[in-house]
Write a protein that holds these residues in place. Structure first.
Motif, PDB file in Angstrom:
ATOM      1  N   HIS A  19      18.301  29.024 -52.774  1.00  5.79           N
ATOM      2  CA  HIS A  19      19.669  29.395 -52.488  1.00  5.79           C
ATOM      3  C   HIS A  19      20.033  29.010 -51.059  1.00  5.79           C
ATOM      4  N   CYS A  20      21.332  28.996 -50.769  1.00  5.69           N
ATOM      5  CA  CYS A  20      21.808  28.509 -49.474  1.00  5.69           C
ATOM      6  C   CYS A  20      21.157  29.226 -48.307  1.00  5.69           C
ATOM      7  N   ALA A  21      20.932  30.530 -48.456  1.00  4.77           N
ATOM      8  CA  ALA A  21      20.358  31.292 -47.349  1.00  4.77           C
ATOM      9  C   ALA A  21      18.938  30.865 -47.044  1.00  4.77           C
ATOM     10  N   ASP A  22      18.251  30.265 -48.031  1.00  2.21           N
ATOM     11  CA  ASP A  22      16.860  29.873 -47.832  1.00  2.21           C
ATOM     12  C   ASP A  22      16.707  28.414 -47.441  1.00  2.21           C
ATOM     13  N   LEU A  23      17.772  27.612 -47.601  1.00  3.53           N
ATOM     14  CA  LEU A  23      17.647  26.187 -47.367  1.00  3.53           C
ATOM     15  C   LEU A  23      17.305  25.874 -45.919  1.00  3.53           C
ATOM     16  N   GLU A  24      17.754  26.724 -44.973  1.00  2.00           N
ATOM     17  CA  GLU A  24      17.461  26.473 -43.577  1.00  2.00           C
ATOM     18  C   GLU A  24      15.961  26.528 -43.313  1.00  2.00           C
ATOM     19  N   LYS A  25      15.231  27.307 -44.100  1.00  2.00           N
ATOM     20  CA  LYS A  25      13.796  27.463 -43.900  1.00  2.00           C
ATOM     21  C   LYS A  25      13.000  26.381 -44.632  1.00  2.00           C
ATOM     22  N   ALA A  26      13.596  25.774 -45.636  1.00  2.56           N
ATOM     23  CA  ALA A  26      12.873  24.782 -46.425  1.00  2.56           C
ATOM     24  C   ALA A  26      12.755  23.479 -45.639  1.00  2.56           C
ATOM     25  N   PRO A  27      11.606  22.789 -45.723  1.00  4.88           N
ATOM     26  CA  PRO A  27      11.472  21.495 -45.051  1.00  4.88           C
ATOM     27  C   PRO A  27      12.496  20.517 -45.602  1.00  4.88           C
ATOM     28  N   ALA A  28      13.191  19.821 -44.715  1.00  7.44           N
ATOM     29  CA  ALA A  28      14.275  18.952 -45.160  1.00  7.44           C
ATOM     30  C   ALA A  28      14.386  17.732 -44.258  1.00  7.44           C
ATOM     31  N   PHE A  29      14.971  16.666 -44.810  1.00  5.14           N
ATOM     32  CA  PHE A  29      15.236  15.460 -44.041  1.00  5.14           C
ATOM     33  C   PHE A  29      16.373  15.717 -43.049  1.00  5.14           C
ATOM     34  N   GLU A  30      16.361  14.972 -41.949  1.00  6.49           N
ATOM     35  CA  GLU A  30      17.478  15.041 -41.000  1.00  6.49           C
ATOM     36  C   GLU A  30      18.730  14.439 -41.619  1.00  6.49           C
ATOM     37  N   VAL A  31      18.570  13.260 -42.220  1.00 11.25           N
ATOM     38  CA  VAL A  31      19.684  12.594 -42.896  1.00 11.25           C
ATOM     39  C   VAL A  31      19.166  12.003 -44.198  1.00 11.25           C
ATOM     40  N   ALA A  32      20.041  11.901 -45.191  1.00 10.67           N
ATOM     41  CA  ALA A  32      19.652  11.315 -46.479  1.00 10.67           C
ATOM     42  C   ALA A  32      20.889  10.813 -47.192  1.00 10.67           C
ATOM     43  N   SER A  33      20.776   9.642 -47.815  1.00 14.27           N
ATOM     44  CA  SER A  33      21.871   9.101 -48.622  1.00 14.27           C
ATOM     45  C   SER A  33      21.350   8.795 -50.017  1.00 14.27           C
ATOM     46  N   ILE A  34      22.163   9.088 -51.031  1.00 11.84           N
ATOM     47  CA  ILE A  34      21.823   8.825 -52.422  1.00 11.84           C
ATOM     48  C   ILE A  34      22.958   8.025 -53.036  1.00 11.84           C
ATOM     49  N   THR A  35      22.631   6.827 -53.559  1.00 12.41           N
ATOM     50  CA  THR A  35      23.645   5.954 -54.141  1.00 12.41           C
ATOM     51  C   THR A  35      23.288   5.638 -55.584  1.00 12.41           C
ATOM     52  N   PRO A  36      24.155   6.001 -56.538  1.00 14.89           N
ATOM     53  CA  PRO A  36      23.874   5.650 -57.938  1.00 14.89           C
ATOM     54  C   PRO A  36      23.827   4.135 -58.124  1.00 14.89           C
ATOM     55  N   CYS A  37      22.873   3.664 -58.927  1.00 15.35           N
ATOM     56  CA  CYS A  37      22.778   2.236 -59.242  1.00 15.35           C
ATOM     57  C   CYS A  37      23.742   1.903 -60.381  1.00 15.35           C
ATOM     58  N   LYS A  38      24.056   0.630 -60.515  1.00 18.26           N
ATOM     59  CA  LYS A  38      24.914   0.189 -61.593  1.00 18.26           C
ATOM     60  C   LYS A  38      24.214   0.415 -62.939  1.00 18.26           C
ATOM     61  N   PRO A  39      24.966   0.748 -63.979  1.00 21.18           N
ATOM     62  CA  PRO A  39      24.354   0.891 -65.308  1.00 21.18           C
ATOM     63  C   PRO A  39      23.613  -0.379 -65.701  1.00 21.18           C
ATOM     64  N   GLY A  40      22.445  -0.224 -66.297  1.00 27.06           N
ATOM     65  CA  GLY A  40      21.650  -1.369 -66.700  1.00 27.06           C
ATOM     66  C   GLY A  40      20.694  -1.872 -65.638  1.00 27.06           C
ATOM     67  N   THR A  41      20.671  -1.214 -64.476  1.00 19.84           N
ATOM     68  CA  THR A  41      19.715  -1.614 -63.442  1.00 19.84           C
ATOM     69  C   THR A  41      18.300  -1.468 -63.996  1.00 19.84           C
ATOM     70  N   PRO A  42      17.488  -2.521 -63.925  1.00 15.76           N
ATOM     71  CA  PRO A  42      16.142  -2.446 -64.528  1.00 15.76           C
ATOM     72  C   PRO A  42      15.210  -1.533 -63.761  1.00 15.76           C
ATOM     73  N   ALA A  43      14.199  -1.067 -64.458  1.00 11.76           N
ATOM     74  CA  ALA A  43      13.177  -0.232 -63.831  1.00 11.76           C
ATOM     75  C   ALA A  43      12.316  -1.071 -62.894  1.00 11.76           C
ATOM     76  N   PRO A  44      11.903  -0.524 -61.756  1.00  9.41           N
ATOM     77  CA  PRO A  44      10.985  -1.251 -60.877  1.00  9.41           C
ATOM     78  C   PRO A  44       9.672  -1.543 -61.585  1.00  9.41           C
ATOM     79  N   ALA A  45       8.993  -2.607 -61.154  1.00  9.79           N
ATOM     80  CA  ALA A  45       7.752  -3.017 -61.813  1.00  9.79           C
ATOM     81  C   ALA A  45       6.677  -1.949 -61.746  1.00  9.79           C
ATOM     82  N   TRP A  46       6.699  -1.122 -60.692  1.00  8.21           N
ATOM     83  CA  TRP A  46       5.629  -0.150 -60.491  1.00  8.21           C
ATOM     84  C   TRP A  46       5.816   1.126 -61.326  1.00  8.21           C
ATOM     85  N   GLU A  47       6.995   1.310 -61.905  1.00  7.11           N
ATOM     86  CA  GLU A  47       7.313   2.609 -62.497  1.00  7.11           C
ATOM     87  C   GLU A  47       6.409   2.952 -63.678  1.00  7.11           C
TER      88      GLU A  47
END
Length: 262
Positions: A19-47
């Motif tokens: 919950h929000c009150a606990d997020l300050e205590k949880a280990p977290a990144f300083e900054v993070a960006s998440i971008t959805p890939c286009k539909p049909g993007t293939p799986a990486p070879a390692w997956e």
């Protein structure tokens, strides 16, 4: 259909949702960006093999075309058969993720940061359980295992190369792994065999290894599970025991898609 949960069960296996009150205590990144890939993007070879190297020195995390399903497996250290399916899109929708943590955290610390990220951005809710599953328990015997400490400058990788015989036909396949931790090796092999591999070796650090798999008429597939198990015993010097074992299981309750620009 979801079974009604008793109060005792809820207390024993609480939902993993910070919950929000606990997020300050949880280990977290300083900054993070998440971008959805286009539909049909293939799986990486390692997956398919489960091999992922998302972290780099300086607290940097980068994952390309990754699914939420694989992120859960990586962050919580479980295999595909150690969690429920959750929403259908978590195994098909792909994302590019870039994040930066303060200092130079270890990979295990980064995994906890990814857990926080999954909660904050995907609103992931899951429940930890213990479940008895068929497993291979891996340990060391009386003699030291045949794993070589990783060479300086090596990279985390695994490659399979055919070995030609005198008749110019494939006589064997040589699998070479570099900079593998035992838990990573067992994750890759476990995914291929479709069975949990429990690490009871107590081995730390990173290792290089070589496996020679020789197919024959009875076992024409060099990646046959029995051939891999024999190689682990005879060539890597590990003890393998098949048994039903209590392992961690994640019941994925819900998650929300991340939209562009999050």
């Amino acid at each position: 259909m979801t079974r009604p949960l008793t109060l005792a069960l809820l207390l024993a296996f609480p939902l993993v949702h910070v919950h929000c009150a606990d997020l300050e205590k949880a280990p977290a990144f300083e900054v993070a960006s998440i971008t959805p890939c286009k539909p049909g993007t293939p799986a990486p070879a390692w997956e398919h093999a489960g091999m992922a190297s998302f972290t780099s020195p300086g607290g940097r995390f980068k994952a390309e075309a990754v699914t939420l399903k694989f992120l859960v497996e990586w962050a919580y250290g479980v295999q595909p058969f150690q969690h429920s399916d959750g929403p259908s899109w978590i195994g098909s929708g792909r994302y590019d993720i870039a994040a930066k943590a303060e200092g130079n955290p270890t990979e295990e610390q980064m995994k906890r940061m990814v857990q926080t990220l999954l909660d904050e951005r995907f609103h992931l809710m899951l429940r930890r359980e213990q479940k008895k599953l068929p497993a291979y328990v891996i340990s060391v015997g009386k003699t030291p295992p045949k794993l070589v400490p990783a060479k300086e400058g090596g990279t985390f990788a695994m490659r399979a190369t055919p070995v030609m015989g005198v008749d110019q036909k494939i006589a064997a396949y040589r699998i070479v792994g570099t900079r593998f931790r035992v838990v990573q090796l067992l994750d890759v092999f476990g995914r291929h065999m479709g069975r949990v591999m429990v690490n009871e070796t107590g081995l730390e650090g990173e290792y290089d290894f070589t496996l020679d798999l020789v197919p024959d008429e009875t076992l024409p597939n060099p990646m046959d599970p029995s051939m891999l198990l024999t190689g682990m015993r005879d060539q890597l010097g590990l003890t393998v025991k098949a048994q039903d074992t209590q392992v961690e299981y994640l019941a994925i309750e819900s998650a929300e898609k991340v939209v562009a620009g999050n």
